[in-house]
Design a protein around this motif. Structure first.
Motif, PDB file in Angstrom:
ATOM      1  N   ALA A  74      12.200  20.295   1.992  1.00 10.16           N
ATOM      2  CA  ALA A  74      11.903  18.880   2.170  1.00 10.16           C
ATOM      3  C   ALA A  74      10.444  18.656   1.819  1.00 10.16           C
ATOM      4  O   ALA A  74       9.609  19.567   1.936  1.00 10.16           O
ATOM      5  CB  ALA A  74      12.185  18.422   3.599  1.00 10.16           C
ATOM      6  N   GLY A  75      10.149  17.446   1.383  1.00 13.38           N
ATOM      7  CA  GLY A  75       8.772  17.167   0.998  1.00 13.38           C
ATOM      8  C   GLY A  75       8.481  15.692   0.927  1.00 13.38           C
ATOM      9  O   GLY A  75       9.375  14.846   1.006  1.00 13.38           O
ATOM     10  N   VAL A  76       7.203  15.402   0.759  1.00 10.61           N
ATOM     11  CA  VAL A  76       6.734  14.035   0.610  1.00 10.61           C
ATOM     12  C   VAL A  76       5.756  13.996  -0.563  1.00 10.61           C
ATOM     13  O   VAL A  76       4.984  14.941  -0.768  1.00 10.61           O
ATOM     14  CB  VAL A  76       6.073  13.525   1.914  1.00 10.61           C
ATOM     15  N   ARG A  77       5.839  12.938  -1.337  1.00 10.63           N
ATOM     16  CA  ARG A  77       4.966  12.805  -2.505  1.00 10.63           C
ATOM     17  C   ARG A  77       4.368  11.400  -2.515  1.00 10.63           C
ATOM     18  O   ARG A  77       5.050  10.409  -2.224  1.00 10.63           O
ATOM     19  CB  ARG A  77       5.744  13.037  -3.793  1.00 10.63           C
ATOM     20  N   TRP A  78       3.086  11.344  -2.849  1.00  8.61           N
ATOM     21  CA  TRP A  78       2.381  10.070  -3.035  1.00  8.61           C
ATOM     22  C   TRP A  78       1.901  10.058  -4.477  1.00  8.61           C
ATOM     23  O   TRP A  78       1.090  10.871  -4.880  1.00  8.61           O
ATOM     24  CB  TRP A  78       1.213   9.958  -2.072  1.00  8.61           C
ATOM     25  N   ARG A  79       2.423   9.143  -5.268  1.00  7.57           N
ATOM     26  CA  ARG A  79       2.073   9.122  -6.684  1.00  7.57           C
ATOM     27  C   ARG A  79       1.581   7.741  -7.073  1.00  7.57           C
ATOM     28  O   ARG A  79       2.356   6.777  -7.122  1.00  7.57           O
ATOM     29  CB  ARG A  79       3.269   9.511  -7.544  1.00  7.57           C
ATOM     30  N   ALA A  80       0.309   7.639  -7.314  1.00  9.99           N
ATOM     31  CA  ALA A  80      -0.310   6.419  -7.803  1.00  9.99           C
ATOM     32  C   ALA A  80      -0.893   6.692  -9.181  1.00  9.99           C
ATOM     33  O   ALA A  80      -0.841   7.802  -9.697  1.00  9.99           O
ATOM     34  CB  ALA A  80      -1.388   5.934  -6.835  1.00  9.99           C
ATOM     35  N   THR A 117       0.814  -1.214   0.000  1.00  5.35           N
ATOM     36  CA  THR A 117       0.000   0.000   0.000  1.00  5.35           C
ATOM     37  C   THR A 117       0.847   1.263   0.000  1.00  5.35           C
ATOM     38  O   THR A 117       0.485   2.275  -0.606  1.00  5.35           O
ATOM     39  CB  THR A 117      -0.928  -0.004   1.230  1.00  5.35           C
ATOM     40  N   LEU A 118       2.010   1.227   0.664  1.00  8.48           N
ATOM     41  CA  LEU A 118       2.842   2.416   0.798  1.00  8.48           C
ATOM     42  C   LEU A 118       3.890   2.546  -0.305  1.00  8.48           C
ATOM     43  O   LEU A 118       4.733   3.445  -0.242  1.00  8.48           O
ATOM     44  CB  LEU A 118       3.533   2.405   2.162  1.00  8.48           C
ATOM     45  N   ALA A 119       3.854   1.700  -1.310  1.00  8.18           N
ATOM     46  CA  ALA A 119       4.853   1.756  -2.378  1.00  8.18           C
ATOM     47  C   ALA A 119       4.878   3.098  -3.116  1.00  8.18           C
ATOM     48  O   ALA A 119       5.953   3.546  -3.526  1.00  8.18           O
ATOM     49  CB  ALA A 119       4.611   0.619  -3.367  1.00  8.18           C
ATOM     50  N   PRO A 120       3.745   3.802  -3.318  1.00  9.40           N
ATOM     51  CA  PRO A 120       3.805   5.084  -4.031  1.00  9.40           C
ATOM     52  C   PRO A 120       4.429   6.221  -3.234  1.00  9.40           C
ATOM     53  O   PRO A 120       4.567   7.333  -3.752  1.00  9.40           O
ATOM     54  CB  PRO A 120       2.319   5.396  -4.325  1.00  9.40           C
ATOM     55  N   LEU A 121       4.809   5.993  -1.981  1.00  9.43           N
ATOM     56  CA  LEU A 121       5.329   7.060  -1.131  1.00  9.43           C
ATOM     57  C   LEU A 121       6.777   7.378  -1.498  1.00  9.43           C
ATOM     58  O   LEU A 121       7.609   6.489  -1.642  1.00  9.43           O
ATOM     59  CB  LEU A 121       5.248   6.652   0.334  1.00  9.43           C
ATOM     60  N   GLU A 122       7.087   8.672  -1.610  1.00 11.04           N
ATOM     61  CA  GLU A 122       8.447   9.124  -1.895  1.00 11.04           C
ATOM     62  C   GLU A 122       8.777  10.307  -0.993  1.00 11.04           C
ATOM     63  O   GLU A 122       7.984  11.242  -0.851  1.00 11.04           O
ATOM     64  CB  GLU A 122       8.602   9.529  -3.362  1.00 11.04           C
ATOM     65  N   LEU A 123       9.968  10.295  -0.409  1.00  8.10           N
ATOM     66  CA  LEU A 123      10.471  11.388   0.415  1.00  8.10           C
ATOM     67  C   LEU A 123      11.601  12.081  -0.338  1.00  8.10           C
ATOM     68  O   LEU A 123      12.396  11.430  -1.029  1.00  8.10           O
ATOM     69  CB  LEU A 123      10.982  10.859   1.761  1.00  8.10           C
ATOM     70  N   ARG A 124      11.684  13.398  -0.186  1.00 10.97           N
ATOM     71  CA  ARG A 124      12.745  14.131  -0.866  1.00 10.97           C
ATOM     72  C   ARG A 124      13.208  15.294  -0.001  1.00 10.97           C
ATOM     73  O   ARG A 124      12.470  15.807   0.841  1.00 10.97           O
ATOM     74  CB  ARG A 124      12.277  14.649  -2.227  1.00 10.97           C
ATOM     75  N   THR A 125      14.453  15.736  -0.234  1.00  5.90           N
ATOM     76  CA  THR A 125      14.997  16.894   0.451  1.00  5.90           C
ATOM     77  C   THR A 125      16.079  17.503  -0.422  1.00  5.90           C
ATOM     78  O   THR A 125      16.601  16.845  -1.344  1.00  5.90           O
ATOM     79  CB  THR A 125      15.559  16.521   1.835  1.00  5.90           C
ATOM     80  N   GLY A 126      16.434  18.753  -0.156  1.00  4.38           N
ATOM     81  CA  GLY A 126      17.449  19.423  -0.961  1.00  4.38           C
ATOM     82  C   GLY A 126      17.947  20.680  -0.276  1.00  4.38           C
ATOM     83  O   GLY A 126      17.309  21.218   0.637  1.00  4.38           O
TER      84      GLY A 126
END
Length: 653
Positions: free
Chosen positions: A475-481, A430-439
């Motif tokens: 920083a951010g979080v993305r959910w992409r399905a 279920t959590l596979a579309p979750l992505e974390l990012r920072t820069g």
């Protein structure tokens, strides 16, 4: 107002009825593109209208980015500025209605601190200033990539708020198309293109023509200094605009593993400069011409990708009937014309070297020269050079993208480091579309040639200016399905040595390095594919921009940065019927450096509906500012149009 609300409700009811009536029998069918002859999209492709992705920009693959597909707005009259307004973190500054100058702000940075690239080539106004978005042809673009953050390491000096990459259309097949729109205030647009070629080479030629009289009515406050004062209706005068734009592209395969391509984009126009509503200028005019020409060769040998490119840019701006205070009669001895000309040329090379099976190192080098000439300033020029290294390192579900650039522009030099990373913690489930990012990034903006040398009448140059500097973290979080994408991000930026325009007695202003600022914010975007072939989009931006300059201005908010902005859109596209409804809301924002004067909050509602009348022809009707709010203003009390209508016909052969 009740009548406007009633009309809006009826329009919405009519639009929804058409959308439901045209929905496919099975909600899971793919949504066709805006091209009349296009095949339906596979269901697994990203959602329509606006797409966010971790690989949006090749140079900054982990930056917080938004991609706007231009063809998803087919059947609508959209400028580049209006396409950009769909993304979070974007604020637009317009000096009036259609055809008038519009500039861009990313994450609260000024227009000079945000880069705009056309096919990778930097665009600027004459003298290196902010690019006027109204001079760019939206109909000839394939997509727009908006990358936000301090990205000087990836893109070069000036990318303090972010970068907008305008990607021109590429030839795909032997075909052609045209679009014609006519609307309120004698506003019209005609665009057309033709694609040609074969397996070894292909090309595209496109043209866009725009015209408007801009004579809309607006509400003029009787006492502008008093909020909520009574208003009178007035008509905007000297707000006409005419423009023509051209795009030519050609790509030729010269070997099995290499090709050469060319791009030429040119624009020319003239328009009246109507001035603010409180002090109209009925005799001021502006004429501008500009063009970009680039040639590139690229290929691959033994797994190493390489490319080389040369490009040149020319801009010219002529002001007539313009003086320090108000306007004057063109041709009078006391009313000389002002002409600004600028050129820029650059050569650049890039080599991409694979490291192992999962990593890539790109090394780029560039050098060039820019010049400016104007009356009574004379001629000035300066050289520039840069050397950069950008890494793309992959570690399973994580990626790291370090970058560093050493750059010199004239007498200004700096090293800009940057790093970004993304991580998808879950491989499946279920959590596979979750992505974390920072820069994070650190960069600079050298003063433009116009700020250094160009005498602009009311604005004096300052040859002693130093570079602006900024650093930021985000920083951010993305959910992409497949049918749902949501991204949430936060950022914090610090600026120093900002260039501020100060009063220079007796009546002119002059730029100085005297300002500092702290800008932080939150950006949210949601895109969803819904039943009945509907696509929903919402983007929200929160901005807290504080002046850190010592003295009485310190602690106050920076002017013309809206704390809140919300954009929402519901669109439908089927084989025979299309339509959309959208809302753009902006909170009140300060108009001075002391938080004592504010531009009121604004809400704009737009809607459109269209139908395919033959296999190749679509007809659409579009309405903007459905509430007919004639009190809306942009910078410096420039009024904006009320309710407008446009009819659009487009065909693809």
């Amino acid at each position: 107002m009740p009548r406007a609300l009633s009309a809006t409700r009826r329009c919405l009811e009519f639009l929804v009825a058409l959308l439901l009536a045209s929905a496919p029998a099975r909600g899971g069918e793919a949504v066709p593109t805006g091209n009349a002859t296009a095949e339906p999209r596979p269901q697994a492709e990203p959602v329509d209208v606006l797409v966010t992705g971790s690989r949006a920009s090749v140079r900054a693959p982990a930056a917080e980015a938004t991609v706007v597909q231009a063809d998803e707005f087919a059947g609508e009259v959209r400028s580049v500025a209006e396409l950009l307004s769909t993304a979070p973190g974007v604020s637009l500054h317009s000096l009036g209605g259609p055809g008038q100058a519009t500039t861009l702000s990313l994450r609260g940075a000024t227009a000079d601190e945000s880069l705009v690239l056309l096919d990778g080539i930097p665009l600027h106004g004459p003298g290196g200033g902010a690019v006027d978005l109204e001079t760019l042809p939206a109909a000839l673009l394939d997509r727009i990539v908006i990358s936000r953050g301090v990205l000087g390491a990836q893109f070069g000096a000036g990318a303090l708020g972010g970068v907008v990459e305008l990607v021109p259309r590429k030839p795909k097949a032997r075909s052609g198309g045209a679009q014609l729109s006519v609307g309120s205030y004698w506003t019209g647009q005609l665009s057309g293109d033709v694609e040609f070629g074969d397996a070894s080479g292909s090309g595209l030629a496109g043209i866009q023509l725009d015209t408007t009289e801009g004579n809309f009515s607006y509400a003029q406050p009787r006492t502008p200094e008093i909020a909520g004062s009574e208003t009178d209706l007035a008509t905007r005068q000297n707000a006409y605009a005419r423009r023509g734009s051209l795009l030519l592209r050609w790509a030729q395969q010269i070997a099995a593993d290499s090709e050469v391509d060319f791009v030429l984009q040119g624009t020319a126009g003239w328009r009246g400069l109507p001035g603010p509503s409180s002090f109209p200028t009925l005799q001021s005019r502006a004429l501008d011409q500009g063009g970009v020409l680039g040639a590139r060769i690229r290929g691959e040998a033994d797994g190493i990708a390489w490319s080389g490119r040369v490009w040149g840019r020319v801009d010219r701006l002529e002001l007539r009937g313009v003086q320090i205070f108000g306007d004057c009669t063109d041709g009078d001895p006391s009313c000389p014309r002002s002409v600004e000309r600028s050129t820029a040329t650059q050569a650049e090379v890039e080599i991409g070297v694979p490291i192992g099976s999962a990593h890539l190192l790109r090394v780029t080098g560039a050098g060039g020269e820019e010049s400016i000439a104007g009356s009574p300033t004379g001629s000035h020029r300066r050289g520039s050079g840069s050397l950069a290294a950008i890494g793309d390192l992959r570690f399973g579900r994580a990626s790291v993208h370090p970058a560093v650039r050493a750059e010199i522009v004239g007498s200004q030099a700096a090293v800009s480091p940057g790093i970004a990373a993304s991580w998808s913690p879950f491989a499946k489930g279920t959590l596979a579309p979750l992505e974390l990012r920072t820069g994070a990034g650190l960069s600079f903006r050298p003063p433009t040639l116009s700020e250094l040398y160009l005498d602009q009448g009311g604005i004096l140059p300052n040859p002693d200016l130093q570079s602006e500097h900024a650093w930021s973290v985000d920083a951010g979080v993305r959910w992409r399905a497949r049918a749902f994408t949501v991204s949430v991000g936060a950022f914090w930026s610090r600026y120093r040595d900002l260039i501020s325009y100060e009063l220079f007695p007796p009546v002119r202003v002059k730029p100085f390095n005297v300002a500092a600022a702290r800008i932080a914010g939150v950006e949210v975007q949601v895109v969803a594919r819904l039943p009945y072939a509907l696509t929903a989009l919402a983007s929200y931006s929160y901005l807290d921009a504080v002046n850190l300059r010592p003295g009485i201005e310190g602690g106050h908010h920076l002017s013309y940065r809206p704390p809140h902005r919300l954009f929402a859109r519901l669109a439908h596209r089927a084989d025979r019927i299309e339509g959309y409804f959208e809302a753009n809301a902006t909170s009140s924002m300060p108009r001075n450096n002391f938080d004592t004067a504010y531009l009121p909050a604004q809400l704009t509602l737009n809607a459109g509906v269209g139908a395919r009348v033959t296999e190749a022809l679509w007809l659409d009707v579009e309405a903007k500012n459905l509430l007919d709010d004639r009190t809306q203003q942009d910078l410096f009390q420039y009024p904006l149009p009320g309710f407008t209508l446009a009819a659009v016909a487009r065909a693809r052969f």
